[in-house]
Scaffold this motif. Structure first.
Motif, PDB file in Angstrom:
ATOM      1  N   ALA A  15       0.823  -1.217   0.000  1.00 57.84           N
ATOM      2  CA  ALA A  15       0.000   0.000   0.000  1.00 57.84           C
ATOM      3  C   ALA A  15       0.854   1.263   0.000  1.00 57.84           C
ATOM      4  N   SER A  16       2.132   1.139   0.365  1.00 60.74           N
ATOM      5  CA  SER A  16       2.961   2.354   0.399  1.00 60.74           C
ATOM      6  C   SER A  16       4.441   2.022   0.237  1.00 60.74           C
ATOM      7  N   GLY A  17       5.255   3.052   0.206  1.00 58.60           N
ATOM      8  CA  GLY A  17       6.712   2.907   0.245  1.00 58.60           C
ATOM      9  C   GLY A  17       7.276   1.951  -0.797  1.00 58.60           C
ATOM     10  N   PHE A  18       8.195   1.089  -0.343  1.00 60.78           N
ATOM     11  CA  PHE A  18       8.882   0.168  -1.251  1.00 60.78           C
ATOM     12  C   PHE A  18       7.874  -0.756  -1.945  1.00 60.78           C
ATOM     13  N   GLY A  19       6.927  -1.296  -1.148  1.00 64.85           N
ATOM     14  CA  GLY A  19       5.990  -2.285  -1.697  1.00 64.85           C
ATOM     15  C   GLY A  19       5.169  -1.721  -2.848  1.00 64.85           C
ATOM     16  N   ALA A  36      -0.984  -6.689  -1.444  1.00 68.50           N
ATOM     17  CA  ALA A  36      -1.404  -7.182  -0.123  1.00 68.50           C
ATOM     18  C   ALA A  36      -0.896  -6.256   0.973  1.00 68.50           C
ATOM     19  N   ASP A  37      -1.789  -5.913   1.893  1.00 64.78           N
ATOM     20  CA  ASP A  37      -1.372  -4.993   2.967  1.00 64.78           C
ATOM     21  C   ASP A  37      -2.403  -5.062   4.092  1.00 64.78           C
ATOM     22  N   VAL A  38      -1.985  -4.714   5.285  1.00 61.04           N
ATOM     23  CA  VAL A  38      -2.917  -4.619   6.413  1.00 61.04           C
ATOM     24  C   VAL A  38      -3.846  -3.413   6.209  1.00 61.04           C
ATOM     25  N   ALA A  87       6.530  -6.569   3.495  1.00 58.91           N
ATOM     26  CA  ALA A  87       5.958  -5.869   4.662  1.00 58.91           C
ATOM     27  C   ALA A  87       6.868  -6.027   5.875  1.00 58.91           C
ATOM     28  N   GLY A  88       7.030  -4.956   6.608  1.00 59.41           N
ATOM     29  CA  GLY A  88       7.848  -5.006   7.811  1.00 59.41           C
ATOM     30  C   GLY A  88       7.718  -3.688   8.539  1.00 59.41           C
ATOM     31  N   VAL A  89       8.087  -3.699   9.806  1.00 62.28           N
ATOM     32  CA  VAL A  89       7.982  -2.482  10.617  1.00 62.28           C
ATOM     33  C   VAL A  89       9.229  -2.295  11.474  1.00 62.28           C
ATOM     34  N   ALA A 109       7.297 -10.948  14.836  1.00 60.23           N
ATOM     35  CA  ALA A 109       6.258 -11.697  14.112  1.00 60.23           C
ATOM     36  C   ALA A 109       6.010 -11.075  12.738  1.00 60.23           C
ATOM     37  N   ILE A 110       5.957  -9.734  12.689  1.00 64.16           N
ATOM     38  CA  ILE A 110       5.691  -9.066  11.399  1.00 64.16           C
ATOM     39  C   ILE A 110       6.889  -9.208  10.457  1.00 64.16           C
ATOM     40  N   ASN A 111       8.096  -9.096  10.998  1.00 66.73           N
ATOM     41  CA  ASN A 111       9.280  -9.061  10.128  1.00 66.73           C
ATOM     42  C   ASN A 111       9.833 -10.441   9.778  1.00 66.73           C
ATOM     43  N   SER A 134      12.657 -11.132  -0.240  1.00 65.10           N
ATOM     44  CA  SER A 134      12.212 -10.423   0.963  1.00 65.10           C
ATOM     45  C   SER A 134      12.922  -9.085   1.082  1.00 65.10           C
ATOM     46  N   THR A 135      12.315  -8.202   1.857  1.00 65.96           N
ATOM     47  CA  THR A 135      12.998  -6.947   2.180  1.00 65.96           C
ATOM     48  C   THR A 135      13.649  -7.107   3.547  1.00 65.96           C
ATOM     49  N   ALA A 136      14.968  -7.199   3.553  1.00 67.66           N
ATOM     50  CA  ALA A 136      15.717  -7.200   4.820  1.00 67.66           C
ATOM     51  C   ALA A 136      16.095  -5.743   5.090  1.00 67.66           C
ATOM     52  N   SER A 137      17.319  -5.485   5.463  1.00 71.90           N
ATOM     53  CA  SER A 137      17.792  -4.111   5.694  1.00 71.90           C
ATOM     54  C   SER A 137      19.308  -4.160   5.805  1.00 71.90           C
ATOM     55  N   ILE A 138      19.952  -3.047   5.465  1.00 76.33           N
ATOM     56  CA  ILE A 138      21.401  -3.013   5.644  1.00 76.33           C
ATOM     57  C   ILE A 138      21.741  -3.088   7.139  1.00 76.33           C
ATOM     58  N   PRO A 149      16.740  -4.467  18.133  1.00 74.88           N
ATOM     59  CA  PRO A 149      15.822  -5.583  17.859  1.00 74.88           C
ATOM     60  C   PRO A 149      15.384  -5.611  16.381  1.00 74.88           C
ATOM     61  N   TYR A 150      15.113  -4.438  15.815  1.00 64.62           N
ATOM     62  CA  TYR A 150      14.747  -4.385  14.389  1.00 64.62           C
ATOM     63  C   TYR A 150      15.867  -4.962  13.530  1.00 64.62           C
ATOM     64  N   ASN A 151      17.093  -4.531  13.794  1.00 65.88           N
ATOM     65  CA  ASN A 151      18.211  -5.018  12.986  1.00 65.88           C
ATOM     66  C   ASN A 151      18.373  -6.530  13.130  1.00 65.88           C
ATOM     67  N   SER A 153      15.939  -8.598  13.653  1.00 67.41           N
ATOM     68  CA  SER A 153      14.873  -9.235  12.859  1.00 67.41           C
ATOM     69  C   SER A 153      15.290  -9.301  11.385  1.00 67.41           C
ATOM     70  N   LYS A 154      15.980  -8.271  10.914  1.00 69.49           N
ATOM     71  CA  LYS A 154      16.396  -8.272   9.508  1.00 69.49           C
ATOM     72  C   LYS A 154      17.598  -9.207   9.290  1.00 69.49           C
ATOM     73  N   GLY A 155      18.424  -9.360  10.336  1.00 63.63           N
ATOM     74  CA  GLY A 155      19.468 -10.388  10.265  1.00 63.63           C
ATOM     75  C   GLY A 155      18.847 -11.764  10.115  1.00 63.63           C
ATOM     76  N   ALA A 183      13.010   7.646   2.703  1.00 65.87           N
ATOM     77  CA  ALA A 183      11.912   8.463   3.242  1.00 65.87           C
ATOM     78  C   ALA A 183      10.566   7.850   2.875  1.00 65.87           C
ATOM     79  N   THR A 184      10.144   6.849   3.649  1.00 65.97           N
ATOM     80  CA  THR A 184       8.841   6.193   3.445  1.00 65.97           C
ATOM     81  C   THR A 184       8.055   6.306   4.756  1.00 65.97           C
ATOM     82  N   GLY A 185       6.940   5.580   4.839  1.00 66.60           N
ATOM     83  CA  GLY A 185       6.178   5.528   6.088  1.00 66.60           C
ATOM     84  C   GLY A 185       7.003   4.995   7.243  1.00 66.60           C
ATOM     85  N   PHE A 186       8.088   4.297   6.921  1.00 67.38           N
ATOM     86  CA  PHE A 186       9.008   3.746   7.914  1.00 67.38           C
ATOM     87  C   PHE A 186       9.507   4.835   8.872  1.00 67.38           C
ATOM     88  N   ASP A 187       9.843   5.996   8.307  1.00 72.48           N
ATOM     89  CA  ASP A 187      10.353   7.114   9.128  1.00 72.48           C
ATOM     90  C   ASP A 187       9.361   7.457  10.222  1.00 72.48           C
TER      91      ASP A 187
HETATM   92  N1  LIG Z   1      12.391   2.907   4.665  1.00 69.85           N
HETATM   93  C1  LIG Z   1      13.518   2.482   5.183  1.00 69.85           C
HETATM   94  O1  LIG Z   1      14.368   3.277   5.644  1.00 69.85           O
HETATM   95  C2  LIG Z   1      13.819   1.003   5.184  1.00 69.85           C
HETATM   96  C3  LIG Z   1      15.174   0.591   5.165  1.00 69.85           C
HETATM   97  C4  LIG Z   1      15.452  -0.767   5.154  1.00 69.85           C
HETATM   98  C5  LIG Z   1      14.422  -1.686   5.133  1.00 69.85           C
HETATM   99  N2  LIG Z   1      13.118  -1.262   5.146  1.00 69.85           N
HETATM  100  C6  LIG Z   1      12.058  -2.286   5.103  1.00 69.85           C
HETATM  101  O2  LIG Z   1      11.307  -2.055   3.936  1.00 69.85           O
HETATM  102  C7  LIG Z   1      10.031  -2.681   4.071  1.00 69.85           C
HETATM  103  C8  LIG Z   1       8.954  -1.736   3.578  1.00 69.85           C
HETATM  104  O3  LIG Z   1       8.928  -0.592   4.420  1.00 69.85           O
HETATM  105  P1  LIG Z   1       8.759   0.876   3.827  1.00 69.85           P
HETATM  106  O4  LIG Z   1      10.024   1.587   4.060  1.00 69.85           O
HETATM  107  O5  LIG Z   1       8.197   0.830   2.459  1.00 69.85           O
HETATM  108  O6  LIG Z   1       7.715   1.477   4.893  1.00 69.85           O
HETATM  109  P2  LIG Z   1       6.182   1.873   4.751  1.00 69.85           P
HETATM  110  O7  LIG Z   1       5.729   2.117   6.151  1.00 69.85           O
HETATM  111  O8  LIG Z   1       6.019   2.956   3.753  1.00 69.85           O
HETATM  112  O9  LIG Z   1       5.486   0.560   4.173  1.00 69.85           O
HETATM  113  C9  LIG Z   1       5.210  -0.565   4.943  1.00 69.85           C
HETATM  114  C10 LIG Z   1       3.877  -1.156   4.498  1.00 69.85           C
HETATM  115  O10 LIG Z   1       3.689  -2.372   5.227  1.00 69.85           O
HETATM  116  C11 LIG Z   1       2.359  -2.393   5.716  1.00 69.85           C
HETATM  117  N3  LIG Z   1       2.310  -3.216   6.916  1.00 69.85           N
HETATM  118  C12 LIG Z   1       2.752  -2.904   8.162  1.00 69.85           C
HETATM  119  N4  LIG Z   1       2.492  -3.919   9.015  1.00 69.85           N
HETATM  120  C13 LIG Z   1       1.888  -4.887   8.280  1.00 69.85           C
HETATM  121  C14 LIG Z   1       1.379  -6.167   8.579  1.00 69.85           C
HETATM  122  N5  LIG Z   1       1.426  -6.674   9.838  1.00 69.85           N
HETATM  123  N6  LIG Z   1       0.831  -6.906   7.596  1.00 69.85           N
HETATM  124  C15 LIG Z   1       0.750  -6.413   6.327  1.00 69.85           C
HETATM  125  N7  LIG Z   1       1.199  -5.200   5.978  1.00 69.85           N
HETATM  126  C16 LIG Z   1       1.771  -4.449   6.945  1.00 69.85           C
HETATM  127  C17 LIG Z   1       2.009  -0.936   5.984  1.00 69.85           C
HETATM  128  O11 LIG Z   1       0.587  -0.746   6.010  1.00 69.85           O
HETATM  129  C18 LIG Z   1       2.685  -0.240   4.828  1.00 69.85           C
HETATM  130  O12 LIG Z   1       1.834  -0.146   3.702  1.00 69.85           O
HETATM  131  C19 LIG Z   1       9.917  -3.101   5.529  1.00 69.85           C
HETATM  132  O13 LIG Z   1      10.184  -4.478   5.634  1.00 69.85           O
HETATM  133  C20 LIG Z   1      11.023  -2.291   6.194  1.00 69.85           C
HETATM  134  O14 LIG Z   1      11.479  -2.908   7.372  1.00 69.85           O
HETATM  135  C21 LIG Z   1      12.808   0.059   5.162  1.00 69.85           C
END
Ligand SMILES: NC(=O)c1ccc[n+]([C@@H]2O[C@H](COP(=O)([O-])OP(=O)(O)OC[C@H]3O[C@@H](n4cnc5c(N)ncnc54)[C@H](O)[C@@H]3O)[C@@H](O)[C@H]2O)c1
Length: 248
Positions: A15-19, A36-38, A87-89, A109-111, A134-138, A149-151, A153-155, A183-187
């Motif tokens: 629904a947003s950002g990378f996805g 697919a998104d929550v 998807a990840g938080v 659980a989410i990541n 999958s989307t991990a993270s640096i 803890p976030y890092n 989860s990505k490990g 600069a996505t919803g992650f911030d």
């Molecule tokens: N933006 C960054 O700086 C950054 C850097 C490295 C990795 N990531 C990873 O990138 C991925 C995408 O994040 P983004 O940056 O696009 O952020 P974002 O917040 O813009 O997008 C995340 C999307 O995931 C959805 N989501 C959240 N919890 C969910 C759940 N339980 N089930 C289904 N959907 C869910 C949100 O509704 C949102 O649409 C994540 O895994 C995040 O950890 C982000």
């Protein structure tokens, strides 16, 4: 290019950002896409703008909802060629000892659980040549304080990727992408602020040799490459999309 004509692609967190950028990228190259998104309303907005797409509501940490997403994909498109477990938080940036245990468990659980569930329920429907990304993270490779803890989860996502790659070869390739800050919803989830504090952003950029943060298009391009035939011998790769951040 039309690399994904007749391919069926699931993108979580679309629904947003990378996805969103990943879903749009696959659609641009001919794929049918499950957005697919929550956030179902957000997923619908993205899906409605694509030529062949459906929106599905899913909490990726939930087993029953993962099965329902797979059923909806098969009902709509008949198969699953590519799964993008994106998807990840993050959690609010803080030292680890100040984090609530319940927040730790939910984030894991989410990541992490989500990648296990996506593989468990999608793989039986995937043809030879399928691909899981999958989307991990640096931060999963080069953690810094505040997001421990976030890092971790990505490990775990990186290790799941490498282990699954071995288990599923040669039928299915399994890779992940390790983005730097973007600069996505992650911030917002991390800081509670809609925009990153300019001073903080300056120091983040100072640590990235390429001199800027990642864009959703940078990450989507990496997903498309890893899913494409050009990457047909790549599996178990954790591809850094980090402008060189992890080198120094
Ligand atoms: N933006 C960054 O700086 C950054 C850097 C490295 C990795 N990531 C990873 O990138 C991925 C995408 O994040 P983004 O940056 O696009 O952020 P974002 O917040 O813009 O997008 C995340 C999307 O995931 C959805 N989501 C959240 N919890 C969910 C759940 N339980 N089930 C289904 N959907 C869910 C949100 O509704 C949102 O649409 C994540 O895994 C995040 O950890 C982000």
């Amino acid at each position: 290019m039309n690399r994904f004509v007749n391919k069926s692609v699931i993108v979580t967190g679309a629904a947003s950002g990378f996805g969103k950028a990943i879903a749009e990228g696959f659609a641009r190259e001919g794929a049918s896409v499950v957005v697919a998104d929550v956030d179902l309303d957000g997923a619908r907005v993205v899906a409605d703008a694509l030529p062949k797409a459906i929106a599905v509501r899913i909490d990726v940490a939930d087993e029953a909802q993962t099965r329902e997403m797979v059923d909806a994909t098969i009902a709509a498109f008949g198969k699953i060629d590519v799964v993008c477990a994106n998807a990840g938080v993050p959690h609010r940036a803080k030292r680890m000892i100040y984090m609530d245990t319940a927040d730790f468990d939910r984030m894991f659980a989410i990541n992490v659980r989500s990648v296990f569930l996506a593989a468990k329920y999608c793989v039986p429907h995937m043809p030879e040549g399928g691909s899981i990304i999958s989307t991990a993270s640096i931060g999963g490779k080069r953690p810094r304080p505040g997001l421990t803890p976030y890092n971790a989860s990505k490990g775990a996502v990186i290790t799941l990727t490498r282990g699954l790659a071995v288990e599923l070869a040669p039928k299915i390739r399994v890779n992940c992408v390790c983005p730097v800050s973007s600069a996505t919803g992650f911030d917002y989830t991390m800081s509670g602020q809609r925009e990153m504090n300019p001073e903080v952003e300056k120091s983040v950029i100072a640590g990235i040799p390429m001199g800027r943060r990642a864009t959703p298009a940078d990450v989507a391009d990496a997903f498309l490459f890893l899913a494409s035939d050009e990457a047909k011998f790549l599996t178990g790769v954790a591809l850094d999309v980090d402008g060189g951040r992890s080198i120094q």
